[in-house]
Design an enzyme around this catalytic site. Structure first.
Site, short mmCIF file in Angstrom:
data_model
loop_
_atom_site.label_atom_id
_atom_site.label_comp_id
_atom_site.label_asym_id
_atom_site.label_seq_id
_atom_site.Cartn_x
_atom_site.Cartn_y
_atom_site.Cartn_z
N HIS A 18 -60.20 -43.19 -5.05
CA HIS A 18 -61.03 -41.72 -5.20
C HIS A 18 -62.44 -41.89 -4.71
O HIS A 18 -62.96 -41.05 -4.03
CB HIS A 18 -60.83 -41.49 -6.95
CG HIS A 18 -59.71 -41.19 -7.28
ND1 HIS A 18 -59.27 -41.69 -8.62
CD2 HIS A 18 -58.81 -40.17 -6.91
CE1 HIS A 18 -57.96 -41.11 -8.77
NE2 HIS A 18 -57.84 -40.21 -7.85
N LYS A 42 -50.30 -34.45 -17.84
CA LYS A 42 -50.00 -35.46 -18.50
C LYS A 42 -50.93 -35.78 -19.70
O LYS A 42 -52.02 -35.48 -19.17
CB LYS A 42 -49.43 -36.70 -17.98
CG LYS A 42 -47.99 -36.66 -17.49
CD LYS A 42 -47.62 -37.85 -16.72
CE LYS A 42 -47.82 -37.74 -15.25
NZ LYS A 42 -48.12 -39.14 -14.46
N ARG A 99 -52.90 -40.12 0.67
CA ARG A 99 -52.52 -41.46 0.82
C ARG A 99 -51.46 -41.96 1.86
O ARG A 99 -51.31 -42.70 2.49
CB ARG A 99 -52.19 -42.26 -0.45
CG ARG A 99 -53.13 -42.19 -1.54
CD ARG A 99 -52.82 -42.59 -2.74
NE ARG A 99 -52.30 -41.39 -3.29
CZ ARG A 99 -51.84 -41.36 -4.57
NH1 ARG A 99 -52.01 -42.20 -5.58
NH2 ARG A 99 -51.20 -40.23 -5.05
N SER A 136 -53.68 -43.63 -10.26
CA SER A 136 -54.13 -43.78 -11.69
C SER A 136 -53.18 -44.26 -12.41
O SER A 136 -53.20 -45.18 -13.33
CB SER A 136 -54.83 -42.44 -11.70
OG SER A 136 -55.95 -42.06 -11.20
O1 PNS Z 1 -55.88 -36.03 -9.84
P1 PNS Z 1 -54.44 -35.14 -9.62
O2 PNS Z 1 -53.78 -35.13 -10.99
O3 PNS Z 1 -53.65 -35.27 -8.70
O4 PNS Z 1 -55.32 -33.55 -9.58
C1 PNS Z 1 -54.60 -32.69 -9.38
C2 PNS Z 1 -55.43 -31.30 -9.59
C3 PNS Z 1 -56.32 -31.50 -10.79
C4 PNS Z 1 -56.36 -31.02 -8.46
C5 PNS Z 1 -54.50 -30.02 -9.64
O5 PNS Z 1 -53.65 -30.20 -10.71
C6 PNS Z 1 -55.31 -28.58 -10.03
O6 PNS Z 1 -56.06 -28.05 -9.15
N1 PNS Z 1 -55.49 -28.28 -11.26
C7 PNS Z 1 -55.96 -27.18 -11.86
C8 PNS Z 1 -55.02 -25.94 -12.04
C9 PNS Z 1 -54.65 -25.38 -10.78
O7 PNS Z 1 -55.55 -24.64 -10.08
N2 PNS Z 1 -53.34 -25.31 -10.43
C10 PNS Z 1 -52.97 -24.74 -9.36
C11 PNS Z 1 -52.88 -25.64 -8.07
S1 PNS Z 1 -52.23 -24.79 -6.71
#
Ligand code: PNS
Length: 168
Positions: A18, A42, A99, A136
């Site tokens: 990250h 989660k 990745r 993570s």
């Molecule tokens: O580190 P992660 O868990 O892969 O991050 C995922 C994240 C936080 C970027 C994604 O879950 C997100 O954007 N969540 C906010 C809710 C949202 O906008 N959902 C619609 C996504 S198209």
């Protein structure tokens, strides 16, 4: 024109993968907002305040070391839709690390959905090969099972992880 990008994520916890993507984004764009999602899908190991604090401390350390310019990276948090956070911040670009093919389908789908619902452009940064296996969730699991995570996360994150899983 000043170009700002948002690097969103759960950061539970932030890995060196990250951090590398965030720093590389900061060197290519004028400003990066690291956006920590308040409620990941989660139950997180670290609270929102802890996740934000660990990232902020690392950014401060990099600024003090002269690796990045002061003010080039801000750390924020959001609840709800990423597109709404981007709109509030008046930012139209999301930047994420990729990745490998395992990430691609889900990331493409999110990028296309965010383009559809919020007119957000997503830019992908190819993860460094030596970071491509970092995640993570794997790092949390290894730490829980008393395995080594040195070099996979910043030193302060490693200390916080060990403390959390040992309950000390
Ligand atoms: O580190 P992660 O868990 O892969 O991050 C995922 C994240 C936080 C970027 C994604 O879950 C997100 O954007 N969540 C906010 C809710 C949202 O906008 N959902 C619609 C996504 S198209």
């Amino acid at each position: 024109m000043t170009v700002t990008v948002v690097c969103p994520g759960s950061y539970d916890p932030m890995t060196n993968g990250h951090l590398d993507v965030i720093v590389r984004a900061a060197r290519r764009f004028d400003r990066v907002i690291v956006a920590v999602v308040a409620n990941p899908s989660k139950q997180p190991l670290f609270t929102l305040e802890e996740r934000v604090g660990l990232i902020t401390a690392e950014v401060d350390r990099l600024v003090a070391a002269g690796d990045i310019d002061a003010g080039s990276i801000d750390v924020a948090h959001f609840d709800g839709l990423l597109v709404d956070f981007c709109r509030q911040q008046q930012v139209g670009i999301v930047c994420k690390g990729l990745r490998g093919v395992g990430d691609f389908d889900a990331e493409l789908q999110m990028a296309q959905m965010n383009a559809r619902i919020g007119d957000i452009e997503t830019i992908f940064v190819a993860t460094r090969p030596d970071h491509s296996y970092l995640s993570s969730s794997l790092i949390r699991e290894i730490a829980r099972l008393d395995g080594p995570v040195t070099g996979m996360v910043p030193a302060a994150v490693e200390r916080a992880l060990i403390e959390r899983v040992r309950g000390t």
